[in-house]
Design a protein around this motif. Structure first.
Motif, PDB file in Angstrom:
ATOM      1  N   UNK A 118     -18.838 -16.346  26.609  1.00 39.64           N
ATOM      2  CA  UNK A 118     -17.564 -16.007  25.964  1.00 39.64           C
ATOM      3  C   UNK A 118     -17.414 -16.739  24.633  1.00 39.64           C
ATOM      4  N   UNK A 119     -16.834 -16.055  23.659  1.00 39.90           N
ATOM      5  CA  UNK A 119     -16.660 -16.637  22.340  1.00 39.90           C
ATOM      6  C   UNK A 119     -15.616 -17.749  22.386  1.00 39.90           C
ATOM      7  N   UNK A 120     -15.865 -18.845  21.678  1.00 39.02           N
ATOM      8  CA  UNK A 120     -14.862 -19.918  21.626  1.00 39.02           C
ATOM      9  C   UNK A 120     -13.725 -19.546  20.685  1.00 39.02           C
ATOM     10  N   UNK A 121     -12.619 -20.275  20.781  1.00 36.85           N
ATOM     11  CA  UNK A 121     -11.547 -20.141  19.798  1.00 36.85           C
ATOM     12  C   UNK A 121     -11.954 -20.855  18.515  1.00 36.85           C
ATOM     13  N   UNK A 122     -11.533 -20.373  17.374  1.00 40.08           N
ATOM     14  CA  UNK A 122     -10.628 -19.242  17.191  1.00 40.08           C
ATOM     15  C   UNK A 122     -11.329 -17.888  17.062  1.00 40.08           C
ATOM     16  N   UNK A 123     -12.671 -17.879  17.258  1.00 40.63           N
ATOM     17  CA  UNK A 123     -13.415 -16.628  17.073  1.00 40.63           C
ATOM     18  C   UNK A 123     -12.926 -15.559  18.042  1.00 40.63           C
ATOM     19  N   UNK A 124     -12.630 -15.967  19.268  1.00 41.15           N
ATOM     20  CA  UNK A 124     -12.181 -15.007  20.277  1.00 41.15           C
ATOM     21  C   UNK A 124     -10.861 -14.347  19.890  1.00 41.15           C
ATOM     22  N   UNK A 125     -10.041 -15.021  19.099  1.00 44.73           N
ATOM     23  CA  UNK A 125      -8.783 -14.454  18.622  1.00 44.73           C
ATOM     24  C   UNK A 125      -8.974 -13.685  17.316  1.00 44.73           C
ATOM     25  N   UNK A 126      -9.771 -14.235  16.413  1.00 45.15           N
ATOM     26  CA  UNK A 126      -9.964 -13.603  15.107  1.00 45.15           C
ATOM     27  C   UNK A 126     -10.541 -12.195  15.235  1.00 45.15           C
ATOM     28  N   UNK A 127     -11.509 -12.028  16.090  1.00 47.81           N
ATOM     29  CA  UNK A 127     -12.230 -10.749  16.141  1.00 47.81           C
ATOM     30  C   UNK A 127     -11.307  -9.581  16.504  1.00 47.81           C
ATOM     31  N   UNK A 128     -10.582  -9.617  17.635  1.00 46.59           N
ATOM     32  CA  UNK A 128      -9.712  -8.476  17.951  1.00 46.59           C
ATOM     33  C   UNK A 128      -8.485  -8.374  17.056  1.00 46.59           C
ATOM     34  N   UNK A 129      -7.947  -9.522  16.604  1.00 44.54           N
ATOM     35  CA  UNK A 129      -6.739  -9.472  15.777  1.00 44.54           C
ATOM     36  C   UNK A 129      -7.025  -8.852  14.412  1.00 44.54           C
ATOM     37  N   UNK A 130      -8.157  -9.190  13.806  1.00 43.72           N
ATOM     38  CA  UNK A 130      -8.533  -8.575  12.537  1.00 43.72           C
ATOM     39  C   UNK A 130      -8.888  -7.101  12.733  1.00 43.72           C
ATOM     40  N   UNK A 131      -9.605  -6.791  13.793  1.00 40.91           N
ATOM     41  CA  UNK A 131     -10.025  -5.411  14.049  1.00 40.91           C
ATOM     42  C   UNK A 131      -8.829  -4.468  14.140  1.00 40.91           C
ATOM     43  N   UNK A 132      -7.746  -4.928  14.760  1.00 42.23           N
ATOM     44  CA  UNK A 132      -6.569  -4.067  14.926  1.00 42.23           C
ATOM     45  C   UNK A 132      -6.042  -3.571  13.588  1.00 42.23           C
ATOM     46  N   UNK A 133      -6.159  -4.395  12.551  1.00 42.30           N
ATOM     47  CA  UNK A 133      -5.687  -3.990  11.217  1.00 42.30           C
ATOM     48  C   UNK A 133      -6.764  -3.247  10.423  1.00 42.30           C
ATOM     49  N   UNK A 134      -8.025  -3.505  10.739  1.00 45.94           N
ATOM     50  CA  UNK A 134      -9.113  -2.899   9.979  1.00 45.94           C
ATOM     51  C   UNK A 134      -9.539  -1.546  10.532  1.00 45.94           C
TER      52      UNK A 134
END
Length: 245
Positions: free
Chosen positions: A81-97
């Motif tokens: 599993x990805x560590x923070x903050x990578x685990x948060x950055x990936x889906x949060x950025x994707x939602x806008x992109x």
């Protein structure tokens, strides 16, 4: 103490991402293939992520660039599993992109469309055999550089990615500018230098972007890299949204 534990709670990071002027970012991506977002991560968050580089348990592989002709320096791919903050950055950025990616594909005549949730896109990748995580941590020292390239890892490719500078220019290192080139039809290539500071994000095209010309919409091909680091040490977090075969 594990440096990752010093990171802020993920919820404030999600709020920071939601607060980005995404209309302005989309306009920059449409015009130049790159958007510069200032100060998404704090200096403390950047130091904590950079400090993960020495923790073997966080990564699935290490690449020494000179061995493959990629440049000089090295990088490590995170493991699930990805560590923070990578685990948060990936889906949060994707939602806008994701809406931008869909609009680009439509303009370029590409039939693929992307879901709103990153988890659904990752499931698509895994179903096609692309199961290895692609977020990575890059480390450069004096004389190191990254050749111009594109991060294509399989059939399923999300057309945008992000790079977050984790070191402070002129303090932690000199040189090491983030560089992009744009190959335009029947024209010479155009270069861009993105002046990142610690905590800044460059969101940019993985492969190509749509551009309007006299004969309608065409594809402009882009590559990215890092110029030679003259002194010090430079760390970068790369967020790629598709997984690898």
């Amino acid at each position: 103490m594990n440096p990752a534990l010093a990171l802020a709670d993920p919820a404030p990071l999600t709020e920071r991402i939601d607060a980005i002027d995404w209309s302005r970012a989309a306009a920059a991506l449409d015009a130049r293939g790159v958007a510069h977002i200032e100060g998404l991560l704090s200096a403390a968050e950047c130091r904590a992520v950079a400090a993960l580089y020495g923790d073997d348990s966080r990564f699935r592989s290490r690449v020494v660039m000179a061995r493959h002709g990629y440049g000089r320096g090295e990088y490590r791919y995170f493991a699930y599993p990805l560590p923070e903050p990578i685990a948060t950055l990936r889906p949060a950025l994707f939602a806008h992109l994701s809406p931008i990616g869909n609009r680009w594909n439509e303009a370029m005549g590409i039939d693929v469309r992307f879901p709103a949730a990153h988890a659904d896109f990752v499931a698509r990748c895994h179903g096609a055999g692309q199961r290895r995580p692609t977020p990575l941590l890059l480390q450069y020292g004096p004389g190191d550089y990254n050749c111009l390239h594109q991060d294509l890892y399989g059939e399923h490719v999300f057309p945008l990615q992000a790079a977050i500078l984790l070191s402070e220019p002129d303090q932690d290192f000199t040189g090491g500018e983030f560089v992009m080139t744009e190959q335009r039809p029947r024209m010479q290539s155009r270069a861009q230098v993105v002046p990142l500071r610690c905590g800044d994000v460059a969101i940019f095209a993985v492969h190509h972007r749509p551009a309007q010309g006299a004969r309608g919409t065409h594809r402009v091909h882009l590559r990215h890299g890092v110029s030679e680091v003259r002194s010090g040490q430079r760390h970068t977090l790369g967020i790629i949204f598709h997984d690898a075969t």
